[in-house]
Structures are given as C-alpha cells and as structure tokens.
Design a protein around this motif. Structure first.
Motif, mmCIF file in Angstrom:
data_model
loop_
_atom_site.group_PDB
_atom_site.id
_atom_site.type_symbol
_atom_site.label_atom_id
_atom_site.label_comp_id
_atom_site.label_asym_id
_atom_site.label_seq_id
_atom_site.Cartn_x
_atom_site.Cartn_y
_atom_site.Cartn_z
ATOM 1 N N ASN A 4 34.542 37.909 42.239
ATOM 2 C CA ASN A 4 35.789 37.232 41.893
ATOM 3 C C ASN A 4 35.977 36.042 42.832
ATOM 4 O O ASN A 4 36.509 36.187 43.931
ATOM 5 C CB ASN A 4 36.951 38.222 42.008
ATOM 6 N N GLU A 66 45.802 45.708 37.164
ATOM 7 C CA GLU A 66 44.414 45.281 37.246
ATOM 8 C C GLU A 66 44.263 43.861 37.783
ATOM 9 O O GLU A 66 43.171 43.454 38.195
ATOM 10 C CB GLU A 66 43.761 45.330 35.858
ATOM 11 N N GLN A 67 45.346 43.100 37.776
ATOM 12 C CA GLN A 67 45.252 41.662 38.020
ATOM 13 C C GLN A 67 44.868 41.296 39.449
ATOM 14 O O GLN A 67 44.397 40.191 39.702
ATOM 15 C CB GLN A 67 46.570 40.983 37.623
ATOM 16 N N HIS A 68 45.055 42.229 40.392
ATOM 17 C CA HIS A 68 44.688 41.933 41.781
ATOM 18 C C HIS A 68 43.175 42.009 41.998
ATOM 19 O O HIS A 68 42.678 41.557 43.029
ATOM 20 C CB HIS A 68 45.393 42.898 42.728
ATOM 21 N N HIS A 69 42.471 42.569 41.026
ATOM 22 C CA HIS A 69 41.037 42.803 41.195
ATOM 23 C C HIS A 69 40.175 41.885 40.333
ATOM 24 O O HIS A 69 38.952 41.978 40.381
ATOM 25 C CB HIS A 69 40.715 44.259 40.858
ATOM 26 N N VAL A 70 40.793 41.040 39.548
ATOM 27 C CA VAL A 70 40.052 40.168 38.633
ATOM 28 C C VAL A 70 40.562 38.737 38.789
ATOM 29 O O VAL A 70 41.639 38.511 39.350
ATOM 30 C CB VAL A 70 40.222 40.632 37.159
#
Length: 256
Positions: A4, A66-70
């Motif tokens: 990322n 999920e947004q913190h990891h992508v």
C-alpha cells in the motif's frame, strides 16, 4: 502482493469506463496525469447498468473497518447510463426514476456517515452518458434512442444537484463539439455508442476541469501551486550521502 504505497483514482461504470484503457482513453490519460501520485483503478464492466452496479460496488469499495489497510480512494468517477437507457424490454433497461435512485444510493454509500462504506476523503464526480449516433449504431438486438439517452444525461445532472456532486456533462460537450448534429458525433463515437480517442479526450478534459474548480487539492499539474507531489522524491532530491531517509514514501497530497 503489492504494498500500500499510493492512493487511487477509482473509475466505476460500464463499457465506456472499461474501454478507458484503450489508446487515448480517459483512464490512460488520467494515469498519465497522476503518474507517481495516484494509481488509477478501472472497475468498468461492459454491459452493466445501475441495478447491477450496487452489489458490485459493495464488493469493490472498502468498508470503513478495511480502509486503514488499503489505498484510499481519493477520486471516484461514476459513469453509468448508456445501458440503463436501453429501451424496455432489454435486460439492460433501468427506468429513469430508478436510475436516479440508484446513482444517489451509490453516492450515499460513500458520503453518508451511517454507511458501512463511508469515506470522507473520497471526492466524487458523476459523468453523463454521451450522445448516441443511431445512424452508426447498427444493433437491432440492442437498440438505443437518441432522445432517451439525452433524458438519462439530464437525470445525471438532477442527481448531481440533489447530492451536491459535480457532473461532467459529456453529453452536452460532445454534442456541442459535433455542432449539435447527431450524425457529426461520428468523430467522437466509433460505433455510435462507444468513444473514439477524441471523445475520450473530451471526457478527460471535463474531469480535469472539475478537479481544478471543485477539488483543487487533487489537481496533479505542475501549475497547481504545489497541491500534490510525487510519492517518492525526484531523483535529484535524493540525499546521495545518506539516501535511505530521503527514499521513504510521502503523502501525495500536500497539507493546505
């Protein structure tokens, strides 16, 4: 697996979006404009309409947890209508009122704080379907009607006003460029429905005009007074004596 590193521009829509990677396509042009700043993700699906788009969007857009990891979606373009406007009883047909409701639903999935997909960092642009040239489009099994597509383009503008989302009115821009002649749209449509590189250039310019006016923090051009920077420094800014610290990734968007 790719790390990322860069956030993204996400393009969702039908075949007009899917074909955006073709030579001179708007996806290609956006990728060039945002090179080393944002990656361009193309999720165009040929033949799709807005009824089918919603369950697809639920799978391709990350939920809040999920947004913190992508990578973050910084810019989202939503471009449907060319198939929704197919006359009934085509399976692609979506009645115009439901089409407008579907577009609003997708927008609210991103904009509403109560949505599982809420993403306050995401900027949205709606795109109207382009005109159709019925003189070119020789598909009795999949007919299109000029005035119907015009009405669906108008519906996109209605949704944009309601949801406070800017609209790239490519229907009007292409029709005007063609001298307001359906047959003259041939320069911008390679088969009466899908776009040539000239048509895609109009789409690209319409998107970038909105970015410049409405979302200047996402303006990638050098003339944008330092709104964005490359994620990795230019080669001539690498500290040759101690390179590693200067080679660490950085945010593409500069603090305002």
């Amino acid at each position: 697996m790719v790390a990322n590193v860069q956030d993204v521009v996400m393009l969702v829509g039908d075949s007009l979006t899917q074909r955006g990677w073709e030579k001179g396509g708007f996806a290609q042009l956006l990728a060039e404009a945002y090179v080393r700043k944002l990656d361009v993700i193309n999720r165009g699906l040929g033949g799709y309409q807005t009824d089918w788009a919603i369950p697809i969007f639920e799978q391709i857009f990350a939920k809040q947890h999920e947004q913190h990891h992508v990578p973050q979606v910084k810019l989202l373009t939503i471009w449907y209508g060319a198939n929704d406007a197919a006359p009934a009883p085509s399976p692609q047909h979506v009645p115009i009122d439901r089409y407008k409701t579907n577009l609003s639903h997708i927008i609210q999935m991103v904009k509403s704080p109560t949505s599982a997909y809420y993403s306050p960092e995401t900027r949205i642009i709606l795109i109207t379907p382009p005109p159709v040239n019925t003189k070119q489009w020789d598909r009795p099994d999949s007919p299109r009607v000029f005035e119907t597509t015009r009405a669906y383009a108008g519906a996109v503008k209605d949704v944009g006003e309601k949801e406070n989302v800017p609209v790239a009115d490519v229907w009007t821009k292409i029709f005007d460029a063609a001298g307001r002649s359906e047959e003259a749209c041939e320069k911008y449509l390679n088969d009466g429905l899908h776009l040539t590189s000239d048509g895609y250039n109009i789409v690209f310019q319409a998107i970038m005009d909105i970015v410049e006016r409405v979302y200047p923090e996402l303006d990638p051009t050098w003339e944008a007074h330092g709104r964005m920077q490359t994620v990795f420094v230019p080669w001539d800014q690498v500290d040759v004596q101690n390179p590693r610290p200067s080679l660490m990734k950085r945010k593409a968007q500069l603090e305002s």
